[in-house]
Design a protein around this motif. Structure first.
Motif, PDB file in Angstrom:
ATOM      1  N   GLY A  22       0.818  -1.211   0.000  1.00 33.01           N
ATOM      2  CA  GLY A  22       0.000   0.000   0.000  1.00 33.01           C
ATOM      3  C   GLY A  22       0.852   1.260   0.000  1.00 33.01           C
ATOM      4  O   GLY A  22       0.546   2.233  -0.708  1.00 33.01           O
ATOM      5  N   ILE A  23       1.923   1.241   0.776  1.00 36.39           N
ATOM      6  CA  ILE A  23       2.828   2.385   0.819  1.00 36.39           C
ATOM      7  C   ILE A  23       3.517   2.573  -0.525  1.00 36.39           C
ATOM      8  O   ILE A  23       3.673   3.698  -0.999  1.00 36.39           O
ATOM      9  N   ALA A  24       3.898   1.477  -1.166  1.00 38.40           N
ATOM     10  CA  ALA A  24       4.538   1.571  -2.479  1.00 38.40           C
ATOM     11  C   ALA A  24       3.586   2.195  -3.500  1.00 38.40           C
ATOM     12  O   ALA A  24       4.003   3.001  -4.332  1.00 38.40           O
ATOM     13  N   GLU A  25       2.301   1.835  -3.424  1.00 42.84           N
ATOM     14  CA  GLU A  25       1.309   2.425  -4.335  1.00 42.84           C
ATOM     15  C   GLU A  25       1.193   3.930  -4.126  1.00 42.84           C
ATOM     16  O   GLU A  25       1.130   4.698  -5.088  1.00 42.84           O
ATOM     17  N   VAL A  26       1.181   4.352  -2.871  1.00 41.42           N
ATOM     18  CA  VAL A  26       1.096   5.791  -2.571  1.00 41.42           C
ATOM     19  C   VAL A  26       2.354   6.496  -3.062  1.00 41.42           C
ATOM     20  O   VAL A  26       2.283   7.586  -3.658  1.00 41.42           O
ATOM     21  N   THR A  68       2.776   5.398   9.459  1.00 42.63           N
ATOM     22  CA  THR A  68       4.160   5.045   9.132  1.00 42.63           C
ATOM     23  C   THR A  68       4.642   5.857   7.944  1.00 42.63           C
ATOM     24  O   THR A  68       5.761   6.381   7.945  1.00 42.63           O
ATOM     25  N   LEU A  69       3.787   5.989   6.930  1.00 44.21           N
ATOM     26  CA  LEU A  69       4.149   6.757   5.745  1.00 44.21           C
ATOM     27  C   LEU A  69       4.298   8.236   6.078  1.00 44.21           C
ATOM     28  O   LEU A  69       5.236   8.892   5.605  1.00 44.21           O
ATOM     29  N   VAL A  70       3.409   8.766   6.894  1.00 46.56           N
ATOM     30  CA  VAL A  70       3.495  10.179   7.291  1.00 46.56           C
ATOM     31  C   VAL A  70       4.815  10.436   8.015  1.00 46.56           C
ATOM     32  O   VAL A  70       5.522  11.407   7.717  1.00 46.56           O
ATOM     33  N   ASN A  71       5.156   9.569   8.959  1.00 48.86           N
ATOM     34  CA  ASN A  71       6.419   9.719   9.689  1.00 48.86           C
ATOM     35  C   ASN A  71       7.621   9.586   8.761  1.00 48.86           C
ATOM     36  O   ASN A  71       8.612  10.300   8.910  1.00 48.86           O
ATOM     37  N   PHE A  72       7.512   8.683   7.797  1.00 48.68           N
ATOM     38  CA  PHE A  72       8.587   8.488   6.823  1.00 48.68           C
ATOM     39  C   PHE A  72       8.798   9.754   5.994  1.00 48.68           C
ATOM     40  O   PHE A  72       9.935  10.192   5.791  1.00 48.68           O
ATOM     41  N   VAL A  91      12.813   1.334  -5.837  1.00 45.65           N
ATOM     42  CA  VAL A  91      13.429   0.249  -5.067  1.00 45.65           C
ATOM     43  C   VAL A  91      12.344  -0.637  -4.441  1.00 45.65           C
ATOM     44  O   VAL A  91      12.433  -1.870  -4.495  1.00 45.65           O
ATOM     45  N   LEU A  92      11.306  -0.007  -3.876  1.00 42.88           N
ATOM     46  CA  LEU A  92      10.222  -0.784  -3.260  1.00 42.88           C
ATOM     47  C   LEU A  92       9.493  -1.628  -4.302  1.00 42.88           C
ATOM     48  O   LEU A  92       9.157  -2.793  -4.047  1.00 42.88           O
ATOM     49  N   ASN A  93       9.244  -1.050  -5.475  1.00 40.50           N
ATOM     50  CA  ASN A  93       8.577  -1.798  -6.547  1.00 40.50           C
ATOM     51  C   ASN A  93       9.421  -2.989  -6.982  1.00 40.50           C
ATOM     52  O   ASN A  93       8.887  -4.084  -7.197  1.00 40.50           O
ATOM     53  N   ALA A  94      10.717  -2.796  -7.099  1.00 34.35           N
ATOM     54  CA  ALA A  94      11.613  -3.888  -7.480  1.00 34.35           C
ATOM     55  C   ALA A  94      11.606  -4.986  -6.416  1.00 34.35           C
ATOM     56  O   ALA A  94      11.580  -6.179  -6.748  1.00 34.35           O
ATOM     57  N   ASP A  95      11.607  -4.595  -5.150  1.00 33.09           N
ATOM     58  CA  ASP A  95      11.572  -5.575  -4.064  1.00 33.09           C
ATOM     59  C   ASP A  95      10.258  -6.357  -4.071  1.00 33.09           C
ATOM     60  O   ASP A  95      10.251  -7.576  -3.864  1.00 33.09           O
ATOM     61  N   LEU A  96       9.143  -5.664  -4.309  1.00 33.01           N
ATOM     62  CA  LEU A  96       7.843  -6.335  -4.361  1.00 33.01           C
ATOM     63  C   LEU A  96       7.765  -7.297  -5.540  1.00 33.01           C
ATOM     64  O   LEU A  96       7.202  -8.384  -5.428  1.00 33.01           O
TER      65      LEU A  96
END
Length: 175
Positions: A22-26, A68-72, A91-96
């Motif tokens: 979900g965070i990667a999508e945002v 978590t995303l807001v804090n990030f 990077v997150l997309n590649a990991d997923l």
């Protein structure tokens, strides 16, 4: 250098978040917004404070955003790294993709292939790589086919001109 820093941030985010997909999508949506010239100008401007830049990014998330995303995003803002959001998303997309063993590739050709032909090509790639590959088509002036899956490091090129040259070369050597 940017890629290494983004990888560290992505690793840290992955270790604390339960909903990394979900965070990667945002972050992908934020990447599209950041790629516009106006937003790039604001993020790279030395005149605008990092707090204002952070507020601008957070305002796009809305009030129901993942904490978590807001804090990030706040941490990125404090460290003047908001411009790394596209690299972190990559990077997150590649990991997923690696985790799900499903990748996206691009098929470039002069003519658009039919659904059946595209499915056969995807099945062939799956047989050789062991990974599920979803291809999107792009029209080019290339007289042949070019398939590339960047995350797997695959690029296959079938050019009519190249085949013709190799055939002529083979015939010359045979004589």
């Amino acid at each position: 250098m940017e890629e290494l820093i983004a990888k560290r941030y992505a690793t840290a985010l992955s270790s604390v978040s339960k909903d990394i997909k979900g965070i990667a999508e945002v972050l992908n949506v934020l990447t599209e917004a950041i790629s516009t010239d106006e937003v790039k100008t604001v993020l790279t401007s030395p005149i605008i404070s990092s707090e204002k830049k952070t507020e601008m990014i957070l305002s796009t998330l809305g009030k129901k955003a993942d904490s978590t995303l807001v804090n990030f995003i706040k941490i990125l803002g404090e460290n003047k790294r908001l411009d790394l959001i596209p690299a972190i998303a990559k990077v997150l997309n590649a990991d997923l993709q690696k985790e799900s063993n499903a990748y996206e590739g691009v098929l470039k050709s002069k003519e658009t292939l039919g659904k059946d032909e595209l499915d056969k090509l995807e099945a062939t790639l799956k047989r050789y790589t062991g990974s599920t590959i979803k291809l999107t088509q792009e029209k080019t002036d290339l007289d042949g086919l070019r398939v590339s899956v960047d995350d797997l490091g695959i690029e296959v090129n079938f050019s009519k001109q190249r085949v013709k040259e190799q055939l002529i070369d083979f015939i010359k050597k045979s004589l």
